[in-house]
Design an enzyme around this catalytic site. Structure first.
Site, PDB file in Angstrom:
ATOM      1  N   ILE A 165       0.765  -5.522   1.667  1.00 45.00           N
ATOM      2  CA  ILE A 165       2.013  -5.017   1.993  1.00 45.00           C
ATOM      3  C   ILE A 165       2.492  -4.790   3.644  1.00 45.00           C
ATOM      4  CG2 ILE A 165       1.925  -2.492   1.834  1.00 45.00           C
ATOM      5  CD1 ILE A 165       4.131  -2.569  -0.137  1.00 45.00           C
ATOM      6  N   ASN A 195     -13.272  -1.982   2.988  1.00 41.73           N
ATOM      7  CA  ASN A 195     -13.386  -0.721   3.654  1.00 41.73           C
ATOM      8  C   ASN A 195     -14.116   0.446   2.538  1.00 41.73           C
ATOM      9  OD1 ASN A 195     -12.038  -0.737   6.161  1.00 41.73           O
ATOM     10  ND2 ASN A 195      -9.961  -0.987   5.368  1.00 41.73           N
ATOM     11  N   VAL A 233      -6.842   3.157  -0.458  1.00 44.50           N
ATOM     12  CA  VAL A 233      -6.648   2.933  -1.901  1.00 44.50           C
ATOM     13  C   VAL A 233      -8.009   2.917  -2.528  1.00 44.50           C
ATOM     14  CG1 VAL A 233      -5.732   1.273  -3.640  1.00 44.50           C
ATOM     15  CG2 VAL A 233      -4.598   1.414  -1.490  1.00 44.50           C
ATOM     16  N   HIS A 292     -11.587  -3.418  -2.907  1.00 41.88           N
ATOM     17  CA  HIS A 292     -10.589  -4.738  -2.748  1.00 41.88           C
ATOM     18  C   HIS A 292     -11.412  -5.194  -1.512  1.00 41.88           C
ATOM     19  CE1 HIS A 292      -8.862  -1.270  -0.880  1.00 41.88           C
ATOM     20  NE2 HIS A 292      -8.668  -1.797   0.308  1.00 41.88           N
ATOM     21  N   HIS A 347     -10.197  -7.555   1.822  1.00 36.50           N
ATOM     22  CA  HIS A 347      -9.338  -7.935   2.828  1.00 36.50           C
ATOM     23  C   HIS A 347      -9.572  -9.111   3.120  1.00 36.50           C
ATOM     24  CE1 HIS A 347      -7.339  -4.103   3.585  1.00 36.50           C
ATOM     25  NE2 HIS A 347      -8.346  -3.625   3.207  1.00 36.50           N
TER      26      HIS A 347
HETATM   27  P1  AMP Z   1      -7.959   0.066   2.656  1.00 39.02           P
HETATM   28  O1  AMP Z   1      -7.671   0.677   3.629  1.00 39.02           O
HETATM   29  O2  AMP Z   1      -8.885  -0.691   2.439  1.00 39.02           O
HETATM   30  O3  AMP Z   1      -7.824   0.925   1.416  1.00 39.02           O
HETATM   31  O4  AMP Z   1      -6.538  -0.776   2.485  1.00 39.02           O
HETATM   32  C1  AMP Z   1      -5.486  -0.661   1.469  1.00 39.02           C
HETATM   33  C2  AMP Z   1      -4.419  -1.668   1.814  1.00 39.02           C
HETATM   34  O5  AMP Z   1      -3.489  -1.796   0.688  1.00 39.02           O
HETATM   35  C3  AMP Z   1      -3.619  -1.586   3.047  1.00 39.02           C
HETATM   36  O6  AMP Z   1      -3.919  -2.696   4.069  1.00 39.02           O
HETATM   37  C4  AMP Z   1      -2.430  -1.535   2.537  1.00 39.02           C
HETATM   38  O7  AMP Z   1      -1.204  -2.074   3.504  1.00 39.02           O
HETATM   39  C5  AMP Z   1      -2.384  -2.269   1.176  1.00 39.02           C
HETATM   40  N1  AMP Z   1      -1.358  -1.767   0.354  1.00 39.02           N
HETATM   41  C6  AMP Z   1      -0.855  -0.464  -0.206  1.00 39.02           C
HETATM   42  N2  AMP Z   1      -0.052  -0.574  -1.003  1.00 39.02           N
HETATM   43  C7  AMP Z   1       0.309  -1.855  -1.489  1.00 39.02           C
HETATM   44  C8  AMP Z   1       1.190  -2.549  -2.261  1.00 39.02           C
HETATM   45  N3  AMP Z   1       1.841  -1.968  -3.109  1.00 39.02           N
HETATM   46  N4  AMP Z   1       1.087  -3.907  -2.175  1.00 39.02           N
HETATM   47  C9  AMP Z   1       0.215  -4.688  -1.504  1.00 39.02           C
HETATM   48  N5  AMP Z   1      -0.666  -4.155  -0.633  1.00 39.02           N
HETATM   49  C10 AMP Z   1      -0.606  -2.547  -0.693  1.00 39.02           C
END
Ligand code: AMP
Ligand code: ZN
Length: 114
Positions: free
Chosen positions: A32, A88, A97, A101, A103
């Protein structure tokens, strides 16, 4: 599935997001707030909070996530120019989150590691 998890909600369709790809192991969305021209997230269907929470059988999921990342890189045309894969993990990494996941970041010259 975890009811208050953003990525589980996206998977269930409770939060709107375009799912670019999905299979029995994982699904893919655009980040996002992209940090580069291409910034995708490969997310396991199973709610695994962190690498340390993985069950032994989950290792196949990690392998499939990397295979998906490789395919995505080819499909988005960044395979030859190069890209960065990031997981992360925990507080010091800035993990926001709590659903594992991967990236996939590329499409332009990236800065230093951190
Ligand atoms: P992390 O810091 O590795 O937990 O990254 C979480 C990622 O999720 C961040 O880069 C956010 O920009 C992304 N993110 C959070 N909410 C959403 C969403 N609703 N749709 C897409 N990406 C998201
Ligand atoms: Zn989740």
């Amino acid at each position: 599935m975890k009811t208050d998890c953003i990525f589980c909600k996206i998977k269930k369709g409770e939060i709107k997001s375009e799912i670019l790809y999905s299979d029995q192991y994982c699904f893919v969305i655009k980040d996002i707030s992209p940090r580069a021209q291409v910034h995708l997230l490969v997310i396991p269907n199973k709610h695994i909070e962190e690498l340390v929470n993985m069950d032994k059988g989950d290792q196949v999921i990690i392998g499939e996530m990397f295979a998906s990342a490789q395919r995505l890189a080819t499909d988005t045309g960044i395979s030859d120019s190069g890209y960065r894969l990031i997981i992360n993990q925990g507080e010091h990494s800035g993990q926001m989150v709590d659903h594992l996941h991967l990236h996939v970041i590329g499409g332009e010259q990236l800065g230093g590691m951190v």
